[in-house]
Scaffold this active site. Structure first.
Site, PDB file in Angstrom:
ATOM      1  N   ARG A 113       0.745  -1.062  -0.066  1.00 39.24           N
ATOM      2  CA  ARG A 113       0.106  -0.068  -0.137  1.00 39.24           C
ATOM      3  C   ARG A 113       0.873   1.299  -0.109  1.00 39.24           C
ATOM      4  NH1 ARG A 113      -3.012  -3.215   4.022  1.00 39.24           N
ATOM      5  NH2 ARG A 113      -4.918  -3.839   2.972  1.00 39.24           N
ATOM      6  N   LYS A 135       1.671  11.316 -11.329  1.00 40.00           N
ATOM      7  CA  LYS A 135       1.243  10.446 -12.119  1.00 40.00           C
ATOM      8  C   LYS A 135       1.977   9.346 -12.297  1.00 40.00           C
ATOM      9  CE  LYS A 135      -2.000  13.169 -14.801  1.00 40.00           C
ATOM     10  NZ  LYS A 135      -2.530  13.821 -16.211  1.00 40.00           N
ATOM     11  N   GLU A 177       7.690  17.287 -25.025  1.00 36.08           N
ATOM     12  CA  GLU A 177       6.901  17.778 -24.096  1.00 36.08           C
ATOM     13  C   GLU A 177       7.398  19.368 -23.509  1.00 36.08           C
ATOM     14  OE1 GLU A 177       4.428  16.648 -22.399  1.00 36.08           O
ATOM     15  OE2 GLU A 177       4.387  14.767 -23.159  1.00 36.08           O
ATOM     16  N   LYS A 213       5.451  23.058 -14.994  1.00 34.62           N
ATOM     17  CA  LYS A 213       4.744  21.739 -14.428  1.00 34.62           C
ATOM     18  C   LYS A 213       4.653  21.835 -13.001  1.00 34.62           C
ATOM     19  CE  LYS A 213       3.741  16.873 -14.953  1.00 34.62           C
ATOM     20  NZ  LYS A 213       4.305  15.473 -15.485  1.00 34.62           N
ATOM     21  N   GLU A 223      -5.569  16.934 -11.018  1.00 39.40           N
ATOM     22  CA  GLU A 223      -6.280  17.345 -12.320  1.00 39.40           C
ATOM     23  C   GLU A 223      -7.917  17.606 -12.396  1.00 39.40           C
ATOM     24  OE1 GLU A 223      -6.213  14.865 -16.610  1.00 39.40           O
ATOM     25  OE2 GLU A 223      -4.232  15.054 -15.815  1.00 39.40           O
ATOM     26  N   ARG A 227      -4.696  21.543 -14.240  1.00 38.90           N
ATOM     27  CA  ARG A 227      -3.593  20.560 -14.503  1.00 38.90           C
ATOM     28  C   ARG A 227      -3.969  20.134 -16.081  1.00 38.90           C
ATOM     29  NH1 ARG A 227      -0.280  15.925 -10.990  1.00 38.90           N
ATOM     30  NH2 ARG A 227       0.729  15.383 -12.810  1.00 38.90           N
ATOM     31  N   ASN A 231      -2.261  18.119 -20.800  1.00 43.61           N
ATOM     32  CA  ASN A 231      -2.868  17.219 -21.691  1.00 43.61           C
ATOM     33  C   ASN A 231      -2.998  17.534 -23.025  1.00 43.61           C
ATOM     34  OD1 ASN A 231      -3.121  15.186 -19.743  1.00 43.61           O
ATOM     35  ND2 ASN A 231      -5.049  15.985 -19.155  1.00 43.61           N
ATOM     36  N   HIS A 234      -2.619  15.593 -26.045  1.00 37.59           N
ATOM     37  CA  HIS A 234      -2.742  14.011 -25.995  1.00 37.59           C
ATOM     38  C   HIS A 234      -4.021  13.338 -26.221  1.00 37.59           C
ATOM     39  CE1 HIS A 234       0.918  15.206 -23.871  1.00 37.59           C
ATOM     40  NE2 HIS A 234       1.161  14.294 -23.062  1.00 37.59           N
ATOM     41  N   HIS A 238      -2.681  10.266 -28.061  1.00 36.39           N
ATOM     42  CA  HIS A 238      -2.899   8.763 -27.412  1.00 36.39           C
ATOM     43  C   HIS A 238      -3.678   8.109 -28.477  1.00 36.39           C
ATOM     44  CE1 HIS A 238      -2.111   9.936 -23.018  1.00 36.39           C
ATOM     45  NE2 HIS A 238      -0.830   9.862 -23.706  1.00 36.39           N
ATOM     46  N   HIS A 251       5.657   8.471 -27.999  1.00 41.22           N
ATOM     47  CA  HIS A 251       4.779   9.098 -27.265  1.00 41.22           C
ATOM     48  C   HIS A 251       4.880  10.658 -27.924  1.00 41.22           C
ATOM     49  CE1 HIS A 251       2.313  10.722 -24.340  1.00 41.22           C
ATOM     50  NE2 HIS A 251       3.263  11.684 -23.890  1.00 41.22           N
TER      51      HIS A 251
END
Length: 337
Positions: A113, A135, A177, A213, A223, A227, A231, A234, A238, A251
Site C-alpha cells: 500500500r 502520475k 513535452e 509543470k 487534475e 492541470r 494534456n 494528448h 494517445h 509518445h
C-alpha cells in the site's frame, strides 16, 4: 539547481546538476534495501554508479519500451520486490525514462500500500515531464495509462550527463513535452526551439519545463481543472499511439501530431511545423480516422459523453474546452496542416 514540489500531502526536491547521480546518499537514505528498477536499454555505466552506492541492493531490468507498462510486467516486478523481502521502510529507485518512471511509481504505490521511491530520469521525456507530478500508470491492452495512481516520489535527481547516452530519436521525442510546455504557459520556452541550435539551451529548456509543470501541479494536483492543460495534444496523440499498437510512433511524436488539431492560429501552426522539420518530427499521418476516434473515446479525459480538450491561440495562451465526444470525429476529419 534545485526546485521543490509542494502539494497538499507531499514535499520533495528536484535536483538538477551534472554529476548528481554520483552522490545519491547526499540527498536520500540508502542504508536500507534498495530495489533498482531499470530497463535493458539503460547503459551499464549508470546502473553500476547507482548500485555501488547502495549497500543492500537488487537490480531488476525489464524490456525497453511500452510493452513493459503492462499488467504482466507489473506483476513480475511486484513479485521480485516480494522475493527481495522489501518492506515498507525500503526504497525503489526508478532509473530510466518515462516507462520506468511510470512503472516504478505504480509498483511503489501498490506494494504494501505504498513504499518510498525516487526517480533518476535518464531521458529528456522523463527529465522534462514525467518524473514529477505524481502520475503513475501502466497500459491496459491498447489503452495507454488507463490503470494507475497519483503517487509522488521522495526525490528526483536530474543529471544532464545521463543524456549523453540517449539516442537522438529518443532525445527529440522527449523535447516535444517542452515544446508543449512553451505553447501552453511559457512563450520564452517555445522561442528557444526557434533559435539556431536549441541543443545549446537544453539545460534551460529542462529547467523552464519543470518550473511550469511544478507550478501547475501545485495548484491542481489531481487534475480537476488547471492541470488538464498539460494534456495538450494528448487526446488525439494517445489515439494515434494506440492505433499503431504503441509501436510505430513514440509518445512525443504522436503528441506533436495531436497538438496541431487544437491550435487556432494558422501562423502558429506554421511556426510549429518549422520546428518539427528542424527536429525531424512528424506533422501528420494518414491513419484511419474512425478507428483513432474510437480510441479517443476510451481516453481518461472522456466522461459522460464529453471530453476535456486543450486549445492554444498563441504561445502562453491556452484554455480548456469541454466538447461532446462526437466533436472529436469532426476535428479529426479536418487535417490541421
Amino acid at each position: 539547481m534545485k526546485l521543490t514540489m509542494r502539494t497538499r500531502n507531499d514535499v520533495y526536491d528536484i535536483i538538477l546538476d551534472r554529476g548528481c547521480i554520483n552522490s545519491i546518499s547526499s540527498y536520500i537514505n540508502l542504508d536500507r534495501r534498495v530495489f533498482i528498477l531499470t530497463d535493458q536499454n539503460i547503459p551499464d555505466q549508470w546502473i553500476d554508479i547507482v548500485k555501488e552506492q547502495c549497500p543492500i541492493s537488487m537490480v531488476y531490468r525489464v524490456p525497453g519500451g511500452e510493452d513493459s507498462k503492462s499488467m504482466a510486467v507489473f506483476e513480475e516486478v511486484l513479485t521480485a520486490c516480494l522475493n527481495f523481502h522489501m518492506s515498507r521502510k525500503d526504497l525503489i529507485i526508478a532509473l530510466g525514462g518515462g516507462v520506468i518512471g511510470d512503472l516504478s511509481g505504480f509498483v511503489a504505490a501498490s506494494y504494501m500500500r505504498g513504499i518510498d521511491y525516487m526517480s533518476i530520469p535518464t531521458s529528456t521525456l522523463s527529465q522534462i515531464d514525467s518524473s514529477i507530478g505524481g502520475k503513475t500508470a501502466i497500459n491496459l491492452g491498447k489503452v495507454k495509462n488507463i490503470v494507475g495512481a497519483f503517487y509522488h516520489p521522495k526525490l528526483v535527481l536530474i543529471d544532464f550527463d545521463t543524456l549523453s547516452t540517449l539516442p537522438e530519436r529518443q532525445k527529440v521525442n522527449g523535447l516535444v513535452e517542452a515544446v508543449k510546455a512553451g505553447l501552453i504557459r511559457d512563450p520564452k520556452l517555445f522561442e528557444l526551439f526557434e533559435k539556431d541550435d536549441y541543443n545549446e539551451h537544453l539545460e534551460e529548456i529542462v529547467y523552464r519545463s519543470l518550473c511550469m509543470k511544478r507550478d501547475v501541479v501545485q495548484q491542481d494536483e489531481k487534475e480537476s481543472g488547471l492541470r488538464k492543460l498539460l494534456n495538450f495534444g494528448h487526446t488525439i496523440g494517445h489515439g494515434i499511439e494506440s492505433y499503431y499498437n504503441l509501436e510505430t510512433y513514440l509518445h512525443g511524436e504522436a503528441v506533436m501530431m495531436g497538438m496541431f488539431y487544437f491550435i487556432t492560429s494558422n501562423e502558429l501552426k506554421e511556426r510549429l511545423k518549422d520546428i518539427c522539420l528542424r527536429m525531424g518530427l512528424p506533422v501528420t499521418d494518414d491513419f484511419n480516422i474512425q478507428k483513432v476516434y474510437e480510441l479517443t473515446a476510451m481516453d481518461k479525459k472522456a466522461s459522460g459523453g464529453t471530453i476535456s480538450t486543450v486549445w492554444v491561440d498563441e504561445p502562453g495562451k491556452s484554455y480548456i474546452k469541454e466538447l461532446p465526444q462526437e466533436d472529436i470525429l469532426e476535428i479529426l476529419k479536418n487535417k490541421p496542416i
